[in-house]
Design a protein around this motif. Sequence first.
Motif, PDB file in Angstrom:
ATOM      1  N   MET A  55      44.820  47.631  37.499  1.00  8.62           N
ATOM      2  CA  MET A  55      44.060  46.382  37.364  1.00  8.62           C
ATOM      3  C   MET A  55      42.567  46.640  37.454  1.00  8.62           C
ATOM      4  N   ARG A  56      42.160  47.551  38.355  1.00  8.00           N
ATOM      5  CA  ARG A  56      40.734  47.862  38.458  1.00  8.00           C
ATOM      6  C   ARG A  56      40.206  48.413  37.146  1.00  8.00           C
ATOM      7  N   ILE A  57      41.020  49.236  36.486  1.00 11.45           N
ATOM      8  CA  ILE A  57      40.588  49.882  35.245  1.00 11.45           C
ATOM      9  C   ILE A  57      40.593  48.882  34.086  1.00 11.45           C
ATOM     10  N   ARG A  58      41.648  48.089  33.982  1.00 15.55           N
ATOM     11  CA  ARG A  58      41.881  47.303  32.773  1.00 15.55           C
ATOM     12  C   ARG A  58      41.281  45.902  32.785  1.00 15.55           C
ATOM     13  N   CYS A  59      41.400  45.192  33.920  1.00 13.95           N
ATOM     14  CA  CYS A  59      41.156  43.751  33.789  1.00 13.95           C
ATOM     15  C   CYS A  59      40.333  43.097  34.868  1.00 13.95           C
ATOM     16  N   ILE A  60      39.961  43.804  35.939  1.00 13.48           N
ATOM     17  CA  ILE A  60      39.266  43.130  37.040  1.00 13.48           C
ATOM     18  C   ILE A  60      37.962  42.495  36.577  1.00 13.48           C
ATOM     19  N   SER A  61      37.219  43.180  35.755  1.00 10.67           N
ATOM     20  CA  SER A  61      35.941  42.614  35.298  1.00 10.67           C
ATOM     21  C   SER A  61      36.173  41.308  34.539  1.00 10.67           C
ATOM     22  N   ASP A  62      37.250  41.260  33.732  1.00 11.56           N
ATOM     23  CA  ASP A  62      37.562  40.028  32.990  1.00 11.56           C
ATOM     24  C   ASP A  62      38.010  38.918  33.942  1.00 11.56           C
ATOM     25  N   VAL A  81      41.166  22.724  41.681  1.00 13.11           N
ATOM     26  CA  VAL A  81      41.080  23.981  40.940  1.00 13.11           C
ATOM     27  C   VAL A  81      39.981  24.865  41.505  1.00 13.11           C
ATOM     28  N   THR A  82      38.841  24.273  41.843  1.00 10.57           N
ATOM     29  CA  THR A  82      37.737  25.036  42.418  1.00 10.57           C
ATOM     30  C   THR A  82      38.144  25.672  43.744  1.00 10.57           C
ATOM     31  N   CYS A  83      38.850  24.912  44.585  1.00  9.09           N
ATOM     32  CA  CYS A  83      39.330  25.458  45.867  1.00  9.09           C
ATOM     33  C   CYS A  83      40.290  26.623  45.643  1.00  9.09           C
ATOM     34  N   LEU A  84      41.174  26.463  44.654  1.00 10.32           N
ATOM     35  CA  LEU A  84      42.106  27.546  44.334  1.00 10.32           C
ATOM     36  C   LEU A  84      41.362  28.798  43.897  1.00 10.32           C
ATOM     37  N   CYS A  85      40.324  28.607  43.101  1.00 10.64           N
ATOM     38  CA  CYS A  85      39.548  29.748  42.608  1.00 10.64           C
ATOM     39  C   CYS A  85      38.850  30.465  43.756  1.00 10.64           C
ATOM     40  N   LEU A  86      38.274  29.699  44.681  1.00 12.26           N
ATOM     41  CA  LEU A  86      37.639  30.308  45.849  1.00 12.26           C
ATOM     42  C   LEU A  86      38.655  31.065  46.697  1.00 12.26           C
ATOM     43  N   GLN A  87      39.867  30.538  46.801  1.00 10.00           N
ATOM     44  CA  GLN A  87      40.927  31.208  47.552  1.00 10.00           C
ATOM     45  C   GLN A  87      41.294  32.535  46.884  1.00 10.00           C
ATOM     46  N   VAL A  88      41.355  32.534  45.544  1.00  6.07           N
ATOM     47  CA  VAL A  88      41.660  33.764  44.803  1.00  6.07           C
ATOM     48  C   VAL A  88      40.580  34.816  45.053  1.00  6.07           C
ATOM     49  N   ILE A  89      39.317  34.409  44.977  1.00  2.39           N
ATOM     50  CA  ILE A  89      38.218  35.363  45.209  1.00  2.39           C
ATOM     51  C   ILE A  89      38.327  35.948  46.614  1.00  2.39           C
ATOM     52  N   GLY A  90      38.576  35.091  47.603  1.00  2.00           N
ATOM     53  CA  GLY A  90      38.715  35.563  48.975  1.00  2.00           C
ATOM     54  C   GLY A  90      39.854  36.533  49.152  1.00  2.00           C
ATOM     55  N   ALA A  91      40.942  36.323  48.403  1.00  2.00           N
ATOM     56  CA  ALA A  91      42.100  37.213  48.514  1.00  2.00           C
ATOM     57  C   ALA A  91      41.855  38.557  47.843  1.00  2.00           C
ATOM     58  N   TYR A  92      41.174  38.555  46.706  1.00  2.00           N
ATOM     59  CA  TYR A  92      41.029  39.778  45.913  1.00  2.00           C
ATOM     60  C   TYR A  92      39.839  40.642  46.355  1.00  2.00           C
ATOM     61  N   VAL A  93      38.886  40.042  47.090  1.00  2.00           N
ATOM     62  CA  VAL A  93      37.660  40.766  47.397  1.00  2.00           C
ATOM     63  C   VAL A  93      37.911  41.981  48.284  1.00  2.00           C
ATOM     64  N   ASN A  99      30.475  44.288  44.604  1.00  2.00           N
ATOM     65  CA  ASN A  99      29.301  43.865  43.837  1.00  2.00           C
ATOM     66  C   ASN A  99      29.651  42.896  42.717  1.00  2.00           C
ATOM     67  N   THR A 100      30.913  42.833  42.358  1.00  2.00           N
ATOM     68  CA  THR A 100      31.303  41.919  41.278  1.00  2.00           C
ATOM     69  C   THR A 100      31.239  40.457  41.712  1.00  2.00           C
ATOM     70  N   VAL A 101      31.343  40.203  43.019  1.00  2.00           N
ATOM     71  CA  VAL A 101      31.314  38.808  43.503  1.00  2.00           C
ATOM     72  C   VAL A 101      30.181  38.563  44.491  1.00  2.00           C
ATOM     73  N   ALA A 102      29.690  39.620  45.144  1.00  2.00           N
ATOM     74  CA  ALA A 102      28.591  39.466  46.100  1.00  2.00           C
ATOM     75  C   ALA A 102      27.287  39.707  45.368  1.00  2.00           C
ATOM     76  N   ASN A 103      26.925  38.763  44.500  1.00  2.00           N
ATOM     77  CA  ASN A 103      25.677  38.877  43.752  1.00  2.00           C
ATOM     78  C   ASN A 103      25.045  37.499  43.635  1.00  2.00           C
TER      79      ASN A 103
END
Length: 844
Positions: A55-62, A81-93, A99-103
Motif C-alpha cells: 500500500m505504501r508503494i502503490r496507493c497511499i499517496s492517492d 463523512v468528515t468525521c469518518l475521514c478524520l477517523q481514517v487519517i487518525g488510524a492510518y497515520v 509528512n503526507t498529513v502533517a503539513n
Amino acid sequence: WASFFDDLLGFMSTGINAVDFYLRTLLAIDSEVVDRDIPRTSEELLRNTNIKDEMRIRCISDLVESWYQILQTYDSSQHEVTCLCLQVIGAYVSWIDINTVANDRFIGLKNDINSVETLRESACDCIYEIMSKGMEPGEKIKLVESLVNVLDSCGIFASLEDIDPDYTAKLGKLVNGIGTSLISSWTKLIRTGDVVAADQTLQMIDIKITLLLRFMTNEDDDVSQSVIGFAQSYVLLLKQLSPNELQRREDQIKGLINAIISKYKYDQSYDFSCEGEDEMMFIEYRKQLKTLFYNVTQLNRDLVLMVTYHYYLSIMSQWNSKSFMDIEVSIKMLYLLGEIIPGIHFTNDLNSASPLQRMMVTLVTSGVDCHDHVAVLMQYFETVARYDKFFAMHKQFTGPVLNAFLGSNGLRSSNLTLRSRSCYLLSRFIKQLRSSLDDYSENLLKQIRPHLIYEPVNGQQKTLIDSDQLYLYEAVGVIIVSGGFKVEERQFLMNCILTSLTNKFKDNIAKMYNESDMNQQFSYSQELNLIMSCASRVSKAFSSSQTMQDCGCSQCFTEVLSVFLQALSLPSFKDQIQPGVRQFLHRMIICLGEQVLPFVPTAMNYLLKDPKPSDVQEFMPLINQIISKFQSRVAPFLNESFMPIVNTIFAALNSNADIADTQAAKDKQLLHRSYFTFLSALVSNNVVSAILNQETHNMHEVLLSLVHGCVDSGDISSQKISFFVLNRLINDHDGSKGNHFGEFLYKNIIPACFIAPLKSTFDLGDRQSYQVLTEIANLQKSIVNIEGHQFIEFLRTTYLPQLNLPADLIQGYIQRVEQMDVKSFNKYLKEFFVDLQRRFQDLQ
C-alpha cells in the motif's frame, strides 16, 4: 485484486454514499490489517506487513489526496463523512509517512474544522493521533511544536469558558499528548547525551505547565483527569533534575500542589447516601491524585508541607464560614501528610512546634467535630486516629476527642456509615493509647457499655451492626485490662461483660433445642456465633506484658470456654456454630496456655464428628497451633488422638463428591496439603513420637501417604513437606519397630527420591522444584549417615542399575552422595536429574 484501491477511489465519484462506503472500507482494512489490540498469528502479522508495504508503494499517496479532497469538499455540508475521514487519517497515520498529513494544507483544514462544533472533537482526535506517531525525538519535537503554534494561532486554547465539557476533555487529551510527547522526547535526548537539545525541550515543557494547570483545575473531573498523565510524567521528569534546577521550578511545583488540593475536593452534587458510578469514578480519580501528591512530596517535602499548612490554616481558622468541601479537603491533606511524610515527630513544646503539630492542635481545638456534614466528621475521626503519637505526647487533647467519638456525631450518629466507621476508629484509637487511658477508663466504660448488644439497658434500642459490636467489645476489653484498674476491679468488670455474653448464649442454646422452625434455629445459631466472636474480641486485650493470668481473668474465661463448648452438641447448623468455637479456642490457646488442654479432647471429638473435607481443613490450623504452642507437653494426648485425626482426614479425602463440584475438589486439595502440614508440625515440634509410636500397620499407612505426597500429589508444596517429614522420621526412628521401617526405606522412600524428579510434571528450572530437590538432598545425606555402606551398595548394585544408567554415571553419583556436603550435593542433584531427563527423552 491488484486494482482494488484504484477501483475503490474511482467508485467515489458516484456520490456521497460511495464516499461513506469508501471510508468505512478503509476503517475495516485498518481493523483487519493494522489494529494492534487484535491478537494475530505470526503468519497473519507477516501477511499484514506485506499488505502495508504494498500500500505504501502503490496507493497511499492517492489515498491521502482523497482524504484532503473529502475534507475540503464536505467539511461544512456532510459532517458525518468528515468525521469518518478524520477517523481514517487518525488510524492510518501510525504507519504512513507523517509528512503526507502533517503539513500546512492538512493542518489548516483541521483548524477550520475545529470551528465547527459537530466536527471539532473528531479533529482533536485526529491531531492527537498525528502527534502520537512514533518518531525520532528531534522530529517529534518539531512536529509537536509546529502543531502547538498552529493551534495557538487559531486560539484553540485561548479560553475554556462556556465550552462543551466533552470538547474541553478532547482538548485536554490533546494537551496531555503534547506534554507526554515532549517529555518522552526529552528522556530519549538525555539518554543519548544530547544535552543542548534536552535543555531546549525542557524549556518547551516548562512553558506548557500553565496550560496543564488550566486543564487540571477545570471544574469538570473528566477534563481534569484528561491531563493527569502529563502531570505525572512531569513530576517524574522533575525527579531527575538537579536541586538547583528543581528550585527554579518551585512555582510550577506549587501550582501542582494547589491543583491537587483543588481537585481533591468533593463536588457539591456528590451523593454520600447512595454512591453511584459518578461517585466511584471520583474516588478512583482521588487515588490518582494521591499518587501524584506523594510523588510531588518526594520532590520537595518542605514546600508541600508549607503550601498545605497555609491552605489548611486559611480554611480551619474560619471553618464556620467555609463549605464542607473546603473543610473536608483541608483535613484530608493533613491526613495524607501523615501517610506520605515518614518519620513524623511531635514535640512537647507546643510553642515551637512543627507545622504538622500546629495543624493537629488546630484540628482538635477548632470545634470542627461539631460540623453537621458526614464527610467532614468522617475525615476528622480518620485523622485523629492516624495521629495517635500526637495524643500520646499531648494527653490534654485526648479527652475532647474521646467525647467526640462517643457523642452524637460519633457512636450516636444517625448516619449508619459514620456510626459504623466511628466504632472501628474508636477501638483503634483506644488500642493505640492504651497506656494513657487511666483518666478516662471509667467514663469510657460507662459511655460504651450501653451500646454493647448483650449489655442489659432498659428502653435503649441497639443501633450498631454486628461487625461494629466486635470493635466495641475489643475496645472494652482494652479499657478493662489497660485502664488502670486494680486486679479485683478488672476481675469484676471482665466478669460482668462475659456473664452477659454467656447468659445470652445459654438462653439461645435452650431456644434452639425447643425451636422446631428451621429459620428461627438458623437465626439463633448466627447469634451464638456472634456471641463467641464478641468474647474472642474481648480476649484480644491481653498481651505478653498483660497476660490473662496477671490480670486475674483466667477463671472467668475458662468458664466461658466450658459454656461455649456446649454448643458443639447441638444437632444442626454446625457451619454457623463451629467457626465461633474454633475462633475462641484459638484465642484461649494463646491466652490461657495449658489451662485450655483439658477442653481440647472434648472439642476435637465434636469438631471431627461426621465432618466434610472443609470442616477438617478448618480444624487443622487449631491442632497445629496446639502442637506448636505446647510441643512435647501434648505428646500423650497426640499419641492417642493421632490416628483418629488421620483416619478422619483420610475418610474426608475419600468421601464421594460430585465431579462437577469444583469447590469440593478444591476443599480436598487444601485438606491434603493441610494433612502434610500437620505431620510437619509434629516432627518440627518434638512430637514425632505421635507418629513413630503407632501400631506398625498404622505407621505403614502414614508412611505410604508421605511417599504418595512425594511422588503423586501433584503439588510442589506437599512434595517439599513430605520429603522433609520423611527425613525427620528417618533421623528420629530408633529401630523399635523392628525391621519394618528399614524395609520400607529401601522399598519406597529411596525410590521416591528418584521417581519424583524424573516425572514429566517436575520442572527442574522452577524455584519451588529446586526446594524439593533440597529436601531430597537432605534426605539422602541423612540416609548415608544412618545406613552408611548398606545404602551405598543398594544404589550401586540394585537401584541405579534398574534405571539403565551407565556405570560411570552411577559411580559418579555414589561418590558425590557419599563425599559432598549437603549444599554441594544439592547443586549436583539438579545437574544429575537434568541429564537424566534428557537421556530418557532421547530414548523416547
